[in-house]
Design a protein around this motif. Structure first.
Motif, mmCIF file in Angstrom:
data_model
loop_
_atom_site.group_PDB
_atom_site.id
_atom_site.type_symbol
_atom_site.label_atom_id
_atom_site.label_comp_id
_atom_site.label_asym_id
_atom_site.label_seq_id
_atom_site.Cartn_x
_atom_site.Cartn_y
_atom_site.Cartn_z
ATOM 1 N N THR A 331 -2.315 -4.449 -4.645
ATOM 2 C CA THR A 331 -1.181 -5.369 -4.682
ATOM 3 C C THR A 331 -1.643 -6.771 -4.330
ATOM 4 O OG1 THR A 331 -0.537 -5.281 -2.336
ATOM 5 C CG2 THR A 331 0.244 -3.483 -3.752
ATOM 6 N N ASP A 332 -0.719 -7.707 -4.519
ATOM 7 C CA ASP A 332 -0.849 -9.004 -3.879
ATOM 8 C C ASP A 332 -0.381 -8.783 -2.442
ATOM 9 O OD1 ASP A 332 -1.257 -11.649 -3.442
ATOM 10 O OD2 ASP A 332 0.348 -12.388 -4.740
ATOM 11 N N GLN A 333 -0.292 -9.828 -1.663
ATOM 12 C CA GLN A 333 0.034 -9.598 -0.262
ATOM 13 C C GLN A 333 1.116 -10.524 0.248
ATOM 14 O OE1 GLN A 333 -0.337 -7.443 1.837
ATOM 15 N NE2 GLN A 333 0.335 -8.488 3.685
ATOM 16 N N ASN A 334 2.119 -9.930 0.879
ATOM 17 C CA ASN A 334 2.999 -10.637 1.795
ATOM 18 C C ASN A 334 3.459 -9.654 2.856
ATOM 19 O OD1 ASN A 334 5.430 -9.272 0.965
ATOM 20 N ND2 ASN A 334 5.581 -10.674 -0.772
ATOM 21 N N ARG A 335 4.048 -10.145 3.906
ATOM 22 C CA ARG A 335 4.350 -9.302 5.058
ATOM 23 C C ARG A 335 5.344 -8.200 4.718
ATOM 24 N NH1 ARG A 335 4.249 -14.551 7.367
ATOM 25 N NH2 ARG A 335 2.532 -14.848 8.816
ATOM 26 N N ALA A 336 6.384 -8.530 3.955
ATOM 27 C CA ALA A 336 7.409 -7.539 3.631
ATOM 28 C C ALA A 336 6.827 -6.391 2.820
ATOM 29 C CB ALA A 336 8.548 -8.209 2.869
ATOM 30 N N MET A 337 5.986 -6.718 1.836
ATOM 31 C CA MET A 337 5.370 -5.683 1.011
ATOM 32 C C MET A 337 4.439 -4.813 1.837
ATOM 33 S SD MET A 337 2.918 -6.103 -2.331
ATOM 34 C CE MET A 337 3.899 -7.428 -3.005
ATOM 35 N N LYS A 338 3.661 -5.433 2.712
ATOM 36 C CA LYS A 338 2.722 -4.694 3.553
ATOM 37 C C LYS A 338 3.447 -3.682 4.426
ATOM 38 C CE LYS A 338 2.104 -6.142 7.413
ATOM 39 N NZ LYS A 338 1.919 -6.969 8.618
ATOM 40 N N ALA A 339 4.546 -4.113 5.039
ATOM 41 C CA ALA A 339 5.304 -3.218 5.913
ATOM 42 C C ALA A 339 5.902 -2.052 5.127
ATOM 43 C CB ALA A 339 6.404 -4.000 6.629
ATOM 44 N N ALA A 340 6.412 -2.333 3.934
ATOM 45 C CA ALA A 340 7.020 -1.283 3.109
ATOM 46 C C ALA A 340 5.983 -0.257 2.666
ATOM 47 C CB ALA A 340 7.704 -1.908 1.901
ATOM 48 N N ILE A 341 4.805 -0.712 2.285
ATOM 49 C CA ILE A 341 3.746 0.201 1.845
ATOM 50 C C ILE A 341 3.316 1.102 2.996
ATOM 51 C CG2 ILE A 341 1.324 0.295 1.115
ATOM 52 C CD1 ILE A 341 1.896 -2.182 -0.598
ATOM 53 N N GLY A 342 3.238 0.557 4.201
ATOM 54 C CA GLY A 342 2.880 1.361 5.355
ATOM 55 C C GLY A 342 3.872 2.479 5.610
ATOM 56 N N LYS A 343 5.139 2.242 5.289
ATOM 57 C CA LYS A 343 6.170 3.259 5.511
ATOM 58 C C LYS A 343 6.213 4.302 4.400
ATOM 59 C CE LYS A 343 9.299 0.285 8.196
ATOM 60 N NZ LYS A 343 10.629 -0.363 8.245
ATOM 61 N N VAL A 344 6.125 3.854 3.155
ATOM 62 C CA VAL A 344 6.310 4.757 2.016
ATOM 63 C C VAL A 344 5.012 5.450 1.616
ATOM 64 C CG1 VAL A 344 7.151 4.933 -0.358
ATOM 65 C CG2 VAL A 344 8.186 3.283 1.210
ATOM 66 N N PHE A 345 3.874 4.764 1.764
ATOM 67 C CA PHE A 345 2.580 5.333 1.356
ATOM 68 C C PHE A 345 1.621 5.373 2.556
ATOM 69 C CE2 PHE A 345 4.247 2.929 -2.353
ATOM 70 C CZ PHE A 345 4.497 4.000 -3.203
ATOM 71 N N PRO A 346 1.923 6.163 3.580
ATOM 72 C CA PRO A 346 1.081 6.148 4.787
ATOM 73 C C PRO A 346 -0.333 6.655 4.558
ATOM 74 C CG PRO A 346 2.651 7.972 4.867
ATOM 75 C CD PRO A 346 3.034 7.128 3.682
ATOM 76 N N HIS A 347 -0.546 7.482 3.532
ATOM 77 C CA HIS A 347 -1.873 8.060 3.295
ATOM 78 C C HIS A 347 -2.576 7.441 2.091
ATOM 79 C CE1 HIS A 347 -0.742 10.952 6.307
ATOM 80 N NE2 HIS A 347 0.276 11.375 5.588
ATOM 81 N N THR A 348 -1.989 6.405 1.526
ATOM 82 C CA THR A 348 -2.584 5.720 0.377
ATOM 83 C C THR A 348 -3.390 4.520 0.850
ATOM 84 O OG1 THR A 348 -0.831 6.406 -1.144
ATOM 85 C CG2 THR A 348 -2.071 4.437 -1.739
ATOM 86 N N CYS A 349 -4.569 4.339 0.268
ATOM 87 C CA CYS A 349 -5.395 3.170 0.600
ATOM 88 C C CYS A 349 -4.785 1.926 -0.045
ATOM 89 C CB CYS A 349 -6.824 3.374 0.101
ATOM 90 S SG CYS A 349 -7.894 1.935 0.342
ATOM 91 N N HIS A 350 -4.300 1.019 0.775
ATOM 92 C CA HIS A 350 -3.687 -0.220 0.284
ATOM 93 C C HIS A 350 -4.740 -1.317 0.264
ATOM 94 C CE1 HIS A 350 -0.814 -3.827 1.063
ATOM 95 N NE2 HIS A 350 -1.127 -3.721 -0.224
ATOM 96 N N ARG A 351 -4.985 -1.868 -0.907
ATOM 97 C CA ARG A 351 -5.993 -2.911 -1.036
ATOM 98 C C ARG A 351 -5.407 -4.107 -1.767
ATOM 99 N NH1 ARG A 351 -9.079 -1.134 -6.220
ATOM 100 N NH2 ARG A 351 -10.436 -2.847 -5.649
ATOM 101 N N PHE A 352 -6.045 -5.257 -1.588
ATOM 102 C CA PHE A 352 -5.600 -6.484 -2.232
ATOM 103 C C PHE A 352 -6.399 -6.721 -3.498
ATOM 104 C CE2 PHE A 352 -4.909 -8.038 2.371
ATOM 105 C CZ PHE A 352 -3.745 -7.295 2.462
#
Length: 713
Positions: A331-352
């Motif tokens: 993804t691109d990055q902003n705070r709201a998106m980061k927080a949502a990804i942490g909640k919905v995809f806790p086991h997915t590697c989130h990268r920029f």
């Protein structure tokens, strides 16, 4: 209008904050303060970066006395630093701004020496006289300009920039920074039907009830209805607020859901609409297929960029994809998106996305790039071509020293979050990137081709669908090309021939590159046992050495470069060991199905009902989606020719009759052990234009041909 949020230029603080507040599985790396060589921080950014920096960098960080408001005489490291400061200032007060004027120096090198940032309501609208021939007939649009004098002007002095002129007073109310211009032009904004919504930065902006009368709202609903009528497995969801005002819309057709089952291990969430000045709030979920083409997994209109909206969107998309989360999410990055990804995809590697960061780096360092034309290529080469972390850090340090950039705030920030975007720090996770330089088309590329201020939402969606249809046609052509044309091998090796028979043309080309490169490496056996160890290097003077362990009992190998884990293709180091240790066929486990010619064959029924018996098949919707996916596979196989089509129609008709019979009398299953679809099916005698099985072929056998060996009645 050049609003603060419309440039796609996320603040440095967003990147640094993400690293500090989001746990990662990145490798531990020393020297995190590698480029933090001094206390010089760009004015205006230090306030947001300070207190968020990594702990080991804090010892070098000296917070400057930096006011929240601009002052005459304030200095900045660059004009981009001044713009970023005014960006934050405008966001804080709630007004959009733009670059009003720029002045360049005279002479051979026209260097920018002055920039003026003004409120978007600066100046007065001058209506053009049609009789003067100055303008053609166009639709009247409301102007934002009200003669506001608020501005900040900076001029270049030696090696820094100074605020030379300043006006902070506005002649209008503040707090309406928004996408209003776009919504009004699209007919989605009615002045009599507005409500306030919040952006991810907490700044309120305007939105209207797009389900109301007029504009494109009805066109959007008509589009969704049409898609649902044409595709029974079409999925869509609409989020509304307590006032029944539309907030967000998501949809995915049956082909997108089916593609996700095959290629959904690595996903890109594309929000590059923010780079487009028209700000169409259109986002997509996509991936890469077995031909290295972009494949779509769903679309959305995201009217709000709040954490709540992102959570709703991600949860809705995940439900449409049968609850199967991806391995990695870019993804691109902003705070709201980061927080949502942490909640919905806790086991997915989130990268920029590294390409977006490199693009922003080009903007942030524009003044330096103009003075040093080779810097851009050197930075990209360091990030893309470095083979080990040690090499990356060594080259990075060398670049900073060569161009005296150790104190550059932007480079400090992106280095501090390197575990989230530099490929070398993500090799433990599958990302479906067989080349670190791999770059797929983004929505911003689509905007450049098809979008303008005259395009309505309905027309835009039609053009987007046509573009997606083109992608499916390209995939079909690539399938045909792969099946009809033999791959040319460069050696007589059985391993290369095996790969040529297994992979698609595009993927085999990359495998062949790795295979031929392996022949040039020096391989030294350091341990001879059931599990052997090898050191592999390019040449005797190479600083990069890779370690491969080989288990002779199961013929499996692992390499320290972890390229196979990252891309799904064997690296040149492992291939070099196989050539020495076992120069025959490669183990089948090393051929990921998603990269092979049979990527879309079989396996789907097994995934839908065997692996998710407890939850996926318990709801009507899930069962419906699973059966629709199976029907689509029948259609794909059965539409290949007129002959197969007629046979498929007979088979499906017989299966449908059996389903109806069983629905009326479920007890029959115990009498017959199973639905009897093994009865003979009559095939018309006219179907003899191609070589076919016996005209009385069993239904089971034909369905097996259509759906693959994994299918069972």
């Amino acid at each position: 209008m050049e609003a603060a949020r419309s440039e796609g230029d996320e603040l440095i603080a967003d990147y640094v904050d993400c690293l500090m507040s989001l746990d990662t599985n990145a490798r531990s790396v020393q020297n995190d303060n590698l480029i933090l060589g001094g206390p010089v921080i760009e004015a205006g950014i230090a306030a947001s970066v300070g207190g968020i920096m990594e702990q080991d960098a804090m010892k070098d960080f000296v917070p400057p006395e930096d006011p929240k408001e601009p002052l005459l005489g304030m200095t900045f490291e660059s004009d981009e630093a001044a713009k970023t400061f005014y960006n934050e200032y405008a966001r804080h007060l709630g007004f959009p701004f733009r670059v009003g004027r720029s002045r360049r120096s005279k002479g051979a090198e026209e260097v920018v020496v002055m920039r003026r940032f003004v409120c978007s309501r600066e100046g007065m609208y001058r209506k053009k006289d049609p009789s003067s021939g100055e303008a053609t007939k166009k639709r009247e649009r409301m102007s934002m300009r009200e003669g506001c004098n608020a501005m900040m002007e900076v001029v270049r002095e030696s090696n820094h920039w100074v605020v030379s002129k300043l006006e902070t007073a506005h002649n209008h109310n503040l707090g309406t920074c928004s996408r209003v211009g776009y919504l009004r032009d699209r007919g989605l904004l009615d002045a009599s039907n507005k409500i306030t919504m919040m952006g991810s930065n907490g700044v309120p902006f305007l939105r209207q009830n797009v389900l109301g009368e007029g504009g494109d709202s009805q066109g959007l609903l008509d589009y969704l209805k049409k898609m649902q009528a044409n595709d029974p497995a079409f999925f869509h969801a609409i989020q509304v607020d307590k006032n029944s005002c539309l907030m967000n819309v998501f949809w995915a057709d049956s082909r997108a859901k089916l593609a996700y089952q095959h290629f959904g291990d690595a996903v890109t969430f594309d929000t590059t609409y923010k780079k487009n000045k028209y700000m169409m709030p259109f986002v997509t979920f996509s991936g890469v297929n077995h031909h290295l083409h972009r494949v779509m997994f769903g679309c959305a209109l995201l009217m709000e960029e709040t954490e709540c909206s992102f959570v709703w969107l991600f949860e809705t998309w995940l439900a449409a994809m049968s609850g199967k989360a991806p391995c990695s999410l870019v993804t691109d990055q902003n705070r709201a998106m980061k927080a949502a990804i942490g909640k919905v995809f806790p086991h997915t590697c989130h990268r920029f996305c590294k390409w977006l960061i490199l693009s922003r780096t080009k903007q942030k360092l524009a003044h330096i790039y103009s003075e040093h034309p080779t810097l851009s290529d050197e930075l990209e080469s360091c990030i893309i071509e470095s083979e080990t972390i040690n090499t990356f850090e060594t080259v990075w340090r060398s670049i900073l020293d060569t161009y005296d950039l150790r104190n550059n705030t932007w480079l400090q920030a992106i280095y501090n979050i390197r575990q989230k975007w530099v490929p070398l720090y993500l090799m433990d996770t599958f990302c479906a990137e067989i080349s670190k330089a791999q770059k797929l088309e983004t929505m911003n590329d689509f905007y450049k081709k098809y979008f303008s201020t005259k395009v309505t939402l309905e027309v835009f969606l039609t053009q987007f669908d046509l573009s997606i249809e083109t992608h499916y046609e390209e995939e079909a052509k690539a399938d045909m090309d792969t099946s009809l044309n033999l791959m040319r091998t460069k050696t007589a090796s059985p391993m290369e021939k095996q790969a040529a028979r297994t992979y698609t043309k595009a993927v085999f080309s990359k495998f062949q590159e790795e295979f031929t490169e392996s022949l040039a490496y020096i391989i030294q056996k350091t341990k001879d046992d059931c599990i052997s160890e090898y050191n592999i290097m390019k040449d005797e003077n190479s600083s990069d050495t890779f370690c491969v362990t080989y288990n002779a009992s199961n013929k499996m190998a692992k390499c320290s470069c972890k390229y196979f884990e990252f891309s799904g293709i064997l690296c040149r180091h492992i291939l070099g060991v196989f050539i020495i240790a076992d120069p025959h066929l490669l183990p089948p486990d090393y051929f990921l199905k998603r990269w092979t010619r049979k990527a879309r064959d079989g396996g789907l029924l097994e995934y839908n009902c065997k692996n998710h018996q407890d939850d996926v098949c318990q709801s009507i919707t899930s069962r419906y989606d699973a059966l629709c996916a199976d029907a689509i596979r029948c259609a794909e196989k059965g539409s290949g020719s007129e002959t197969v089509y007629k046979a498929a129609k007979d088979i499906l008709q017989k299966a449908y009759e059996e389903i109806i019979t069983y629905e009326r009398n479920p007890a029959r299953i115990s009498q017959r052990d199973a639905i009897n679809i093994n009865e003979d099916v009559m095939v018309d005698d006219s179907m003899t234009d191609q070589s076919l099985p016996d005209s009385r072929q069993k239904v089971t056998n034909l369905l097996g041909q259509f759906l693959g060996s994994s299918w069972s009645p």
